[in-house]
Structures are given as C-alpha cells and as structure tokens.
Write a protein that holds these residues in place. Structure first.
Motif, PDB file in Angstrom:
ATOM      1  N   GLN A  66      27.229 -12.651 -15.536  1.00 50.69           N
ATOM      2  CA  GLN A  66      26.608 -12.793 -14.342  1.00 50.69           C
ATOM      3  C   GLN A  66      25.014 -13.632 -14.500  1.00 50.69           C
ATOM      4  N   GLN A  67      24.551 -12.992 -15.466  1.00 54.13           N
ATOM      5  CA  GLN A  67      22.934 -13.385 -15.547  1.00 54.13           C
ATOM      6  C   GLN A  67      23.132 -14.819 -16.319  1.00 54.13           C
ATOM      7  N   ARG A  68      23.941 -15.087 -17.100  1.00 54.74           N
ATOM      8  CA  ARG A  68      24.086 -16.182 -17.751  1.00 54.74           C
ATOM      9  C   ARG A  68      24.596 -17.388 -16.884  1.00 54.74           C
ATOM     10  N   ARG A  69      25.481 -17.057 -15.988  1.00 56.14           N
ATOM     11  CA  ARG A  69      25.724 -17.977 -14.791  1.00 56.14           C
ATOM     12  C   ARG A  69      24.704 -18.338 -13.988  1.00 56.14           C
ATOM     13  N   GLU A  70      23.837 -17.342 -13.492  1.00 56.42           N
ATOM     14  CA  GLU A  70      22.736 -17.653 -12.591  1.00 56.42           C
ATOM     15  C   GLU A  70      21.671 -18.441 -13.369  1.00 56.42           C
ATOM     16  N   TYR A  71      21.566 -18.111 -14.554  1.00 53.71           N
ATOM     17  CA  TYR A  71      20.597 -19.098 -15.472  1.00 53.71           C
ATOM     18  C   TYR A  71      21.020 -20.436 -15.471  1.00 53.71           C
ATOM     19  N   ASP A  72      22.225 -20.576 -15.953  1.00 48.79           N
ATOM     20  CA  ASP A  72      22.658 -21.995 -16.091  1.00 48.79           C
ATOM     21  C   ASP A  72      22.697 -22.751 -14.579  1.00 48.79           C
ATOM     22  N   ASP A  73      22.905 -22.137 -13.604  1.00 55.94           N
ATOM     23  CA  ASP A  73      23.036 -22.763 -12.269  1.00 55.94           C
ATOM     24  C   ASP A  73      21.230 -22.816 -12.109  1.00 55.94           C
ATOM     25  N   ALA A  74      20.419 -22.241 -12.387  1.00 53.62           N
ATOM     26  CA  ALA A  74      19.132 -22.404 -12.131  1.00 53.62           C
ATOM     27  C   ALA A  74      18.523 -23.769 -12.922  1.00 53.62           C
ATOM     28  N   VAL A  75      19.063 -23.699 -14.242  1.00 52.16           N
ATOM     29  CA  VAL A  75      18.567 -24.963 -15.074  1.00 52.16           C
ATOM     30  C   VAL A  75      18.967 -26.125 -14.572  1.00 52.16           C
ATOM     31  N   LEU A  76      20.413 -26.255 -14.126  1.00 47.77           N
ATOM     32  CA  LEU A  76      21.130 -27.315 -13.454  1.00 47.77           C
ATOM     33  C   LEU A  76      20.298 -27.587 -12.293  1.00 47.77           C
ATOM     34  N   GLN A  77      19.967 -26.892 -11.362  1.00 50.85           N
ATOM     35  CA  GLN A  77      19.382 -27.000 -10.096  1.00 50.85           C
ATOM     36  C   GLN A  77      17.972 -27.821 -10.511  1.00 50.85           C
ATOM     37  N   LYS A  78      17.235 -27.167 -11.393  1.00 52.47           N
ATOM     38  CA  LYS A  78      15.924 -27.708 -11.875  1.00 52.47           C
ATOM     39  C   LYS A  78      16.013 -28.863 -12.308  1.00 52.47           C
ATOM     40  N   ARG A  79      17.133 -29.395 -13.135  1.00 48.60           N
ATOM     41  CA  ARG A  79      17.129 -30.653 -13.702  1.00 48.60           C
ATOM     42  C   ARG A  79      17.650 -31.715 -12.574  1.00 48.60           C
ATOM     43  N   LEU A  80      18.472 -31.215 -11.701  1.00 43.50           N
ATOM     44  CA  LEU A  80      18.629 -32.269 -10.296  1.00 43.50           C
ATOM     45  C   LEU A  80      17.441 -32.315  -9.449  1.00 43.50           C
ATOM     46  N   ASP A  81      16.677 -31.211  -9.389  1.00 37.77           N
ATOM     47  CA  ASP A  81      15.184 -31.470  -8.582  1.00 37.77           C
ATOM     48  C   ASP A  81      14.317 -32.447  -9.182  1.00 37.77           C
ATOM     49  N   GLU A  82      14.467 -32.585 -10.442  1.00 39.47           N
ATOM     50  CA  GLU A  82      13.612 -33.467 -11.391  1.00 39.47           C
ATOM     51  C   GLU A  82      13.858 -34.801 -11.314  1.00 39.47           C
ATOM     52  N   LEU A  83      15.193 -34.917 -10.898  1.00 38.81           N
ATOM     53  CA  LEU A  83      15.713 -36.454 -11.100  1.00 38.81           C
ATOM     54  C   LEU A  83      15.078 -37.514  -9.682  1.00 38.81           C
ATOM     55  N   THR A  84      14.825 -38.662 -10.066  1.00 39.12           N
ATOM     56  CA  THR A  84      14.314 -39.540  -9.010  1.00 39.12           C
ATOM     57  C   THR A  84      15.414 -39.987  -8.132  1.00 39.12           C
ATOM     58  N   PRO A  85      15.070 -40.212  -7.141  1.00 30.81           N
ATOM     59  CA  PRO A  85      16.229 -40.880  -6.050  1.00 30.81           C
ATOM     60  C   PRO A  85      16.934 -41.871  -6.661  1.00 30.81           C
ATOM     61  N   GLU A  86      16.563 -42.675  -7.517  1.00 32.86           N
ATOM     62  CA  GLU A  86      17.576 -43.697  -8.035  1.00 32.86           C
ATOM     63  C   GLU A  86      18.315 -43.072  -9.135  1.00 32.86           C
ATOM     64  N   GLU A  87      17.625 -42.228  -9.860  1.00 35.13           N
ATOM     65  CA  GLU A  87      18.792 -41.613 -10.657  1.00 35.13           C
ATOM     66  C   GLU A  87      19.597 -40.675 -10.369  1.00 35.13           C
ATOM     67  N   LEU A  88      19.387 -40.196  -9.159  1.00 31.06           N
ATOM     68  CA  LEU A  88      20.252 -39.331  -8.246  1.00 31.06           C
ATOM     69  C   LEU A  88      21.416 -40.155  -7.786  1.00 31.06           C
ATOM     70  N   ALA A  89      21.173 -41.137  -7.112  1.00 34.59           N
ATOM     71  CA  ALA A  89      22.188 -42.239  -6.620  1.00 34.59           C
ATOM     72  C   ALA A  89      22.965 -42.788  -7.729  1.00 34.59           C
ATOM     73  N   GLN A  90      22.351 -43.008  -8.952  1.00 28.03           N
ATOM     74  CA  GLN A  90      23.254 -43.517  -9.852  1.00 28.03           C
ATOM     75  C   GLN A  90      24.187 -42.364 -10.493  1.00 28.03           C
TER      76      GLN A  90
END
Length: 108
Positions: A66-90
């Motif tokens: 459970q802790q591993r899944r939460e960590y992985d989700d948090a890392v993915l969310q952080k990476r998603l938040d760091e994307l620029t709008p252009e990268e997100l659209a791509q």
C-alpha cells in the motif's frame, strides 16, 4: 510495529492462555485435558492468524504494498504537475492516439 507492542501482544497471549486454562478447569476438565484444549485453542488462533497473513501477502494487500502504491502515485502526480501545458497536451494526444490504435486493431 514497535517492540513494546510485540511485548504487549506476547503478554496478552500468555494471559489468554492462562485464562483459557482456568476456564477449562472451572468447567470441570482435569489439568491434562485443560492443557490440551488450551494448546489447541492457541494453535488454532495461530493457524488463523497465519492464514490471514498469507492471504494478505498473496493478494498484495500488505502495508508495504500500500505504501509503495501511494509513493508511486505521488511521484507520478508530481511529474504530471511539473509538465508544461504544451507537454501535457502532447502527452494527451499520444494517449488518445494509442487508445484509437488499440481500438482499431483486430482482436485475436
């Protein structure tokens, strides 16, 4: 689990065994039978706990998983938040392209 928790559980199990022995003696069992039935109850409890542990381990429903899944989700969310709008659209366009490609491919 902390060391004091393990000690408390151990003392609790010892007390439960003693209490079960006393209850069997009060019911009228001789000391040998009371000891056997007390041991049988404690072994049955141990087997039950072991079964739940194995079930949680096999199903991946343990604290570590459970802790591993939460960590992985948090890392993915952080990476998603760091994307620029252009990268997100791509990225969204690539996902849509993969979805349409998998929907159009023949099923085997």
């Amino acid at each position: 689990m902390r060391r004091v928790d393990v000690i408390g559980i151990g003392i609790g199990l010892l007390a439960a065994g003693g209490l079960a022995f006393v209850v069997f003696r009060l019911i009228g069992a001789d000391p040998a039978n009371a000891g056997i039935w007390t041991q049988a109850l404690l072994v049955a409890g141990l087997i039950g706990w072991l079964a739940t542990y194995v079930l949680r381990a096999v199903s991946g429903n343990m604290t570590y998983h459970q802790q591993r899944r939460e960590y992985d989700d948090a890392v993915l969310q952080k990476r998603l938040d760091e994307l620029t709008p252009e990268e997100l659209a791509q990225l969204q366009a690539e996902i849509e392209q993969e979805k349409s490609a998998s929907n159009n491919s023949p099923s085997s």
